[in-house]
Design an enzyme around this catalytic site. Structure first.
Site, PDB file in Angstrom:
ATOM      1  NE  ARG A   1      -3.834   0.287   1.348  1.00 20.67           N
ATOM      2  CZ  ARG A   1      -4.412   0.410   2.552  1.00 20.67           C
ATOM      3  NH1 ARG A   1      -4.505  -0.635   3.340  1.00 20.67           N
ATOM      4  NH2 ARG A   1      -4.913   1.551   2.939  1.00 20.67           N
TER       5      ARG A   1
ATOM      6  CB  VAL B   1      -3.148   5.585   5.745  1.00 25.08           C
ATOM      7  CG1 VAL B   1      -4.000   5.351   6.981  1.00 25.08           C
ATOM      8  CG2 VAL B   1      -3.492   4.554   4.671  1.00 25.08           C
ATOM      9  CG  ASP B   2      -3.659   9.099   0.356  1.00 24.75           C
ATOM     10  OD1 ASP B   2      -3.569  10.315   0.594  1.00 24.75           O
ATOM     11  OD2 ASP B   2      -4.720   8.572  -0.047  1.00 24.75           O
TER      12      ASP B   2
ATOM     13  CG  HIS C   1      -8.624   6.209  10.243  1.00 21.28           C
ATOM     14  ND1 HIS C   1      -9.630   5.911   9.351  1.00 21.28           N
ATOM     15  CD2 HIS C   1      -9.238   6.442  11.428  1.00 21.28           C
ATOM     16  CE1 HIS C   1     -10.807   5.978   9.979  1.00 21.28           C
ATOM     17  NE2 HIS C   1     -10.593   6.314  11.238  1.00 21.28           N
TER      18      HIS C   1
ATOM     19  CB  CYS D   1       8.589   2.075  23.387  1.00 24.03           C
ATOM     20  SG  CYS D   1       9.212   2.845  21.874  1.00 24.03           S
TER      21      CYS D   1
ATOM     22  CB  CYS E   1      12.559   0.994  23.008  1.00 22.13           C
ATOM     23  SG  CYS E   1      11.750  -0.045  21.783  1.00 22.13           S
TER      24      CYS E   1
ATOM     25  CB  SER F   1     -18.668   4.357   2.972  1.00 22.61           C
ATOM     26  OG  SER F   1     -17.815   3.961   4.034  1.00 22.61           O
TER      27      SER F   1
ATOM     28  CG  ASN G   1     -19.570   9.635  -1.462  1.00 19.99           C
ATOM     29  OD1 ASN G   1     -18.824   9.072  -2.248  1.00 19.99           O
ATOM     30  ND2 ASN G   1     -19.738   9.210  -0.230  1.00 19.99           N
ATOM     31  CG  LEU G   2     -18.870   7.765  -7.803  1.00 19.13           C
ATOM     32  CD1 LEU G   2     -18.595   8.920  -8.746  1.00 19.13           C
ATOM     33  CD2 LEU G   2     -17.760   6.722  -7.906  1.00 19.13           C
TER      34      LEU G   2
HETATM   35  C1  BJW Z   1     -15.935   8.494  -4.440  1.00 16.29           C
HETATM   36  C2  BJW Z   1     -15.179   8.273  -5.580  1.00 16.29           C
HETATM   37  C3  BJW Z   1     -14.864   9.391  -6.361  1.00 16.29           C
HETATM   38  C4  BJW Z   1     -15.482   6.360  -4.614  1.00 16.29           C
HETATM   39  N1  BJW Z   1     -15.276  10.592  -5.996  1.00 16.29           N
HETATM   40  N2  BJW Z   1     -16.361   9.699  -4.103  1.00 16.29           N
HETATM   41  C5  BJW Z   1     -20.422  -0.987  16.033  1.00 16.29           C
HETATM   42  C6  BJW Z   1     -21.080   0.207  15.818  1.00 16.29           C
HETATM   43  C7  BJW Z   1     -20.362   1.408  15.687  1.00 16.29           C
HETATM   44  C8  BJW Z   1     -18.975   1.421  15.772  1.00 16.29           C
HETATM   45  C9  BJW Z   1     -18.347   0.223  16.004  1.00 16.29           C
HETATM   46  C10 BJW Z   1     -19.054  -0.961  16.139  1.00 16.29           C
HETATM   47  N3  BJW Z   1     -18.166  -1.963  16.319  1.00 16.29           N
HETATM   48  C11 BJW Z   1     -16.928  -1.429  16.324  1.00 16.29           C
HETATM   49  C12 BJW Z   1     -17.012  -0.103  16.129  1.00 16.29           C
HETATM   50  C13 BJW Z   1     -15.903   0.878  16.028  1.00 16.29           C
HETATM   51  C14 BJW Z   1     -15.116   0.716  14.750  1.00 16.29           C
HETATM   52  C15 BJW Z   1     -16.069   0.818  13.565  1.00 16.29           C
HETATM   53  O1  BJW Z   1     -16.424   1.885  13.125  1.00 16.29           O
HETATM   54  N4  BJW Z   1     -16.467  -0.308  13.002  1.00 16.29           N
HETATM   55  C16 BJW Z   1     -17.416  -0.297  11.899  1.00 16.29           C
HETATM   56  C17 BJW Z   1     -16.946  -1.257  10.828  1.00 16.29           C
HETATM   57  C18 BJW Z   1     -18.782  -0.614  12.434  1.00 16.29           C
HETATM   58  N5  BJW Z   1     -14.169   1.788  14.727  1.00 16.29           N
HETATM   59  C19 BJW Z   1     -12.963   1.673  15.263  1.00 16.29           C
HETATM   60  O2  BJW Z   1     -12.562   0.625  15.751  1.00 16.29           O
HETATM   61  C20 BJW Z   1     -12.124   2.921  15.312  1.00 16.29           C
HETATM   62  N6  BJW Z   1     -11.680   3.156  16.626  1.00 16.29           N
HETATM   63  C21 BJW Z   1     -12.530   3.413  17.619  1.00 16.29           C
HETATM   64  O3  BJW Z   1     -13.747   3.470  17.469  1.00 16.29           O
HETATM   65  O4  BJW Z   1     -11.897   3.612  18.826  1.00 16.29           O
HETATM   66  C22 BJW Z   1     -12.720   3.796  19.968  1.00 16.29           C
HETATM   67  C23 BJW Z   1     -12.790   5.241  20.320  1.00 16.29           C
HETATM   68  C24 BJW Z   1     -13.667   6.081  19.656  1.00 16.29           C
HETATM   69  C25 BJW Z   1     -13.747   7.405  20.007  1.00 16.29           C
HETATM   70  C26 BJW Z   1     -12.973   7.868  21.033  1.00 16.29           C
HETATM   71  C27 BJW Z   1     -12.066   7.031  21.677  1.00 16.29           C
HETATM   72  C28 BJW Z   1     -11.990   5.706  21.329  1.00 16.29           C
HETATM   73  C29 BJW Z   1     -10.888   2.761  14.442  1.00 16.29           C
HETATM   74  C30 BJW Z   1     -11.246   2.677  13.006  1.00 16.29           C
HETATM   75  C31 BJW Z   1     -10.001   2.413  12.181  1.00 16.29           C
HETATM   76  C32 BJW Z   1     -10.321   2.313  10.694  1.00 16.29           C
HETATM   77  N7  BJW Z   1      -9.169   1.902  10.009  1.00 16.29           N
HETATM   78  C33 BJW Z   1      -9.215   1.775   8.563  1.00 16.29           C
HETATM   79  C34 BJW Z   1      -7.929   1.102   8.109  1.00 16.29           C
HETATM   80  C35 BJW Z   1      -6.752   2.078   8.243  1.00 16.29           C
HETATM   81  C36 BJW Z   1      -5.501   1.491   7.703  1.00 16.29           C
HETATM   82  C37 BJW Z   1      -5.605   1.077   6.260  1.00 16.29           C
HETATM   83  O5  BJW Z   1      -5.746   1.941   5.385  1.00 16.29           O
HETATM   84  O6  BJW Z   1      -5.543  -0.128   6.003  1.00 16.29           O
HETATM   85  O7  BJW Z   1      -9.387   3.049   7.964  1.00 16.29           O
HETATM   86  S1  BJW Z   1     -10.634   0.840   7.977  1.00 16.29           S
HETATM   87  C38 BJW Z   1     -10.850   1.801   6.521  1.00 16.29           C
HETATM   88  O8  BJW Z   1     -12.164   2.421   6.589  1.00 16.29           O
HETATM   89  C39 BJW Z   1      -9.819   2.924   6.582  1.00 16.29           C
HETATM   90  C40 BJW Z   1     -10.646   4.110   6.172  1.00 16.29           C
HETATM   91  O9  BJW Z   1     -10.054   5.309   6.642  1.00 16.29           O
HETATM   92  C41 BJW Z   1     -11.999   3.825   6.777  1.00 16.29           C
HETATM   93  C42 BJW Z   1     -13.128   4.576   6.132  1.00 16.29           C
HETATM   94  O10 BJW Z   1     -13.304   4.193   4.823  1.00 16.29           O
HETATM   95  P1  BJW Z   1     -13.695   5.265   3.716  1.00 16.29           P
HETATM   96  O11 BJW Z   1     -12.583   6.217   3.533  1.00 16.29           O
HETATM   97  O12 BJW Z   1     -15.008   5.830   4.012  1.00 16.29           O
HETATM   98  O13 BJW Z   1     -13.711   4.342   2.407  1.00 16.29           O
HETATM   99  P2  BJW Z   1     -14.941   3.474   1.830  1.00 16.29           P
HETATM  100  O14 BJW Z   1     -14.360   2.527   0.855  1.00 16.29           O
HETATM  101  O15 BJW Z   1     -15.771   2.906   2.910  1.00 16.29           O
HETATM  102  O16 BJW Z   1     -15.853   4.545   1.062  1.00 16.29           O
HETATM  103  C43 BJW Z   1     -15.371   5.209  -0.092  1.00 16.29           C
HETATM  104  C44 BJW Z   1     -16.441   6.209  -0.534  1.00 16.29           C
HETATM  105  O17 BJW Z   1     -15.908   6.964  -1.626  1.00 16.29           O
HETATM  106  C45 BJW Z   1     -17.740   5.566  -1.035  1.00 16.29           C
HETATM  107  O18 BJW Z   1     -18.841   6.205  -0.403  1.00 16.29           O
HETATM  108  C46 BJW Z   1     -17.735   5.844  -2.559  1.00 16.29           C
HETATM  109  O19 BJW Z   1     -19.038   6.087  -3.065  1.00 16.29           O
HETATM  110  C47 BJW Z   1     -16.878   7.082  -2.630  1.00 16.29           C
HETATM  111  N8  BJW Z   1     -16.152   7.266  -3.900  1.00 16.29           N
HETATM  112  N9  BJW Z   1     -14.956   6.922  -5.730  1.00 16.29           N
HETATM  113  C48 BJW Z   1     -16.066  10.714  -4.894  1.00 16.29           C
HETATM  114  N10 BJW Z   1     -14.135   9.270  -7.546  1.00 16.29           N
END
Ligand code: BJW
Length: 231
Positions: free
Chosen positions: A56, A89-90, A105, A116, A136, A175, A199-200
């Site tokens: 990645r 993350v880019d 993220h 550490c 460390c 999303s 959004n798309l």
């Molecule tokens: C276009 C386009 C174009 C396409 N033009 N648009 C149950 C209920 C609620 C929450 C939880 C639950 N169980 C667990 C949780 C919490 C959990 C969570 O949310 N889980 C869900 C799956 C339910 N969250 C966590 O664990 C987070 N931490 C946390 O909550 O800690 C507790 C805490 C909270 C608050 C205070 C203190 C403590 C951590 C989340 C970490 C997410 N990590 C990732 C991976 C990062 C590393 C990596 O890159 O590999 O982050 S997951 C992945 O999803 C990545 C992204 O940042 C994230 C969001 O995805 P994103 O960017 O929205 O992408 P897509 O693919 O989902 O959507 C793309 C969109 O673009 C689409 O809508 C398309 O239509 C659009 N599109 N082309 C315009 N050309």
């Protein structure tokens, strides 16, 4: 001057050639998130997880910012009070010229010591079991500095402070499926902000926005930025 908070997701980098997560062909359709994006996955198979993120990181380095990243940077350069909270993350926002930026993220271009907690810029080449932490000195715990499921996102205090004081909240290419970012629109609305989604396709939280515009980010973001600049 209007205080603007912009939340970005994978969709803003899609036209730079970086895959989204949940769209057809997205990252989570190719690999199970439980296998690569949790601390438990790293504990089970660090080599596999590091290799996934090495690939990645290489892809992100080869990509270039697109018109949407550039339009946001141009707003900041024109003196608008704008904070970008990116889930990405880019480093395409930085390379487009944005400076007021929060990586919720984490960042592919950084390493984190699971032992550490030290964080540092990662240069060229893969992370391995022999890579040692510069703080460390321990090998074995070097991992990508990205926030996995179950881990606390970075910069939440600053993010909530900005959301609580913003006049305009714009969500671009996400999303809304992942929390806490998926709930930011509620925070902004509670603060009285005007909320706009670009959004798309409709997202999981579209109904919470005052307005949703559908189309590619490279069209919608420059058009919105031009409105803000009054050009
Ligand atoms: C276009 C386009 C174009 C396409 N033009 N648009 C149950 C209920 C609620 C929450 C939880 C639950 N169980 C667990 C949780 C919490 C959990 C969570 O949310 N889980 C869900 C799956 C339910 N969250 C966590 O664990 C987070 N931490 C946390 O909550 O800690 C507790 C805490 C909270 C608050 C205070 C203190 C403590 C951590 C989340 C970490 C997410 N990590 C990732 C991976 C990062 C590393 C990596 O890159 O590999 O982050 S997951 C992945 O999803 C990545 C992204 O940042 C994230 C969001 O995805 P994103 O960017 O929205 O992408 P897509 O693919 O989902 O959507 C793309 C969109 O673009 C689409 O809508 C398309 O239509 C659009 N599109 N082309 C315009 N050309």
């Amino acid at each position: 001057m209007s205080r603007i908070v912009v939340l970005t997701g994978a969709g803003i980098s899609a036209e730079s050639g970086l895959g989204t997560f949940r769209d057809a062909g997205g990252v989570w359709t190719q690999v199970r998130l439980e296998d690569v994006a949790t601390p438990e996955a790293f504990a089970r198979d660090p080599a596999m997880v590091r290799a996934f993120y090495d690939a990645r990181r290489d892809a992100a380095r080869r990509a270039a910012p697109n018109a949407a990243h550039r339009a946001l940077a141009a707003l900041e350069a024109a003196g608008r009070d704008l904070l970008i909270i990116t889930q990405n993350v880019d480093d395409l926002h930085e390379r487009a010229g944005s400076r007021n930026l929060l990586h919720l993220h984490g960042e592919l271009a950084k390493a984190l010591c699971a032992g550490c907690g030290a964080r540092w810029a990662w240069g060229e080449g893969p992370m391995t079991d022999d890579s040692a932490c510069p703080e460390c000195g321990e090998p074995g715990g070097v991992r990508p500095d990205v926030v996995w499921f179950g881990e606390t996102p970075y910069g939440l205090d600053a993010a909530y402070a900005a959301l609580g004081a913003c006049e305009t909240f714009v969500s671009i290419g996400t999303s809304g499926a992942v929390y806490p970012a998926g709930g930011f629109v509620r925070e902004a609305r509670a603060a009285g902000a005007r909320t706009l989604e670009l959004n798309l396709e409709p997202s999981e939280v579209s109904r919470l926005f005052h307005e949703t515009r559908l189309g590619p980010a490279s069209d919608l973001v420059p058009a919105w930025a031009a409105e803000i600049l009054g050009v």
